[in-house]
Design an enzyme around this catalytic site. Sequence first.
Site: not given
Length: 335
Positions: A161, A189
Site C-alpha cells: 500500500d 491492510h
Amino acid sequence: VLMSEPIRVLVTGAAGQIAYSLLFSIAKGDVFGKDQPIILLLLDITPMLPVLDGVVMELQDCALPLLREIVPTDKEEVAFKDLDAAILVGSMPRKEGMERKDLLKANVAIFKSQGAALEKYAKKTVKVLVVGNPANTNCLIAAKSAPSIPKENFSCLTRLDHNRARSQVAMRCGVPATHVRNVIIWGNHSSTQYPDVHHCLVQMSGSELACFDAVKDDAWLKGDFIATVQQRGAAVIKARKLSSAMSAAKAICDHMRDIWSGTPEGEFTSMGVYSTGNSYGVPDDLIYSFPVQIKDKSWKIVEGLAINDFSRSKMDATAAELLEERDTAVAFLGV
C-alpha cells in the site's frame, strides 16, 4: 571474503503465485544481502507438493551462489525449525460469495497453528512477516500463539500500500517514485486503510516540497488518491483475473530488506506492528500500520507527527475495523 553462516528463511504458500515472484529475489540476495547464504524452507499443503517440486527444480536451475539448500515440505515441524526469518504468505483466499468473517475464521485457524509452530520450533529471534489476508489480524493471532517470541518480532505487510501511494504521487508530479518519501499507511491492510501524505515530501525541480504543494490539487489528494490506493488490490484482480503477485513480492522484499538492513536516514516506511496503546491514540493489542524507522533489526514508531481532524477520523475508522476483526478472531479461537 569469509561468507557468513547460512540463515534459514521460510516462505509459506510456496507453490503459489506470490511466492513464484518472490523466491528468486530472496535466493539471489536482494533481501538479506549479497554475501548472506540462505537455506530456503518452502511450506505448502500436501496437494501442492508436486507443484512445489517444479519450483524447487527452477530454483536449482537458476544456479544461484547464495542458495545453499532448498527444503520443500508439507510439515510444520520441518518448515519452522530454527528459523531466522518467516514470510507467511500462504492463506485461504477469499472465494466468491464468501463473507469476510468466513475468511477470517478459516485463516485465524491457520495462523494460530503457525504461531504455535513458531513457538515450538523457531529461534526466539525469528522475524515474522505476515502477508496472508486478513494480514493484520492473522499477524496478531500468530503473535498471540507464540508467547515466548517478542511481539516486536511480528509485522504485517502494508508496504505494498505504501509503494502504491508513493507511486501515485510520483506519477501525478512526473517524478520517479524514489523522489517521494514519507508517505504513511495507517491501520488495516483493507479498504479502510488511510494513505496519508500530510508528512510526505516530493523532490522536484531541484528542491523538496511538501506533497500538497507539489501536487497542487487538494481535492485529488483527499479523494481519488485515497480511494485509488484503498481499492488498488481489487482493481488489479478485475484487470488480471488474479491478485497482485509481482508488486506484492516486491513489497515483501522491501519490507524484509528494511528489517534486515534498516531504513535510510531521514526516511520512514509503513509496517503493521504491535500497538501498545501509546502511539497516536491507537488502541493497544492490535497490529496496526504506523510510520516506522528501523535500525539494528528493530523498528520504532515515528512519534510526534501532527495529526489533523481529517487524518484523525480516518485513523479511528480503520482502528475500529481492526478491533472488530480482533474480537471476532479471538471469539473463534478463544486465544
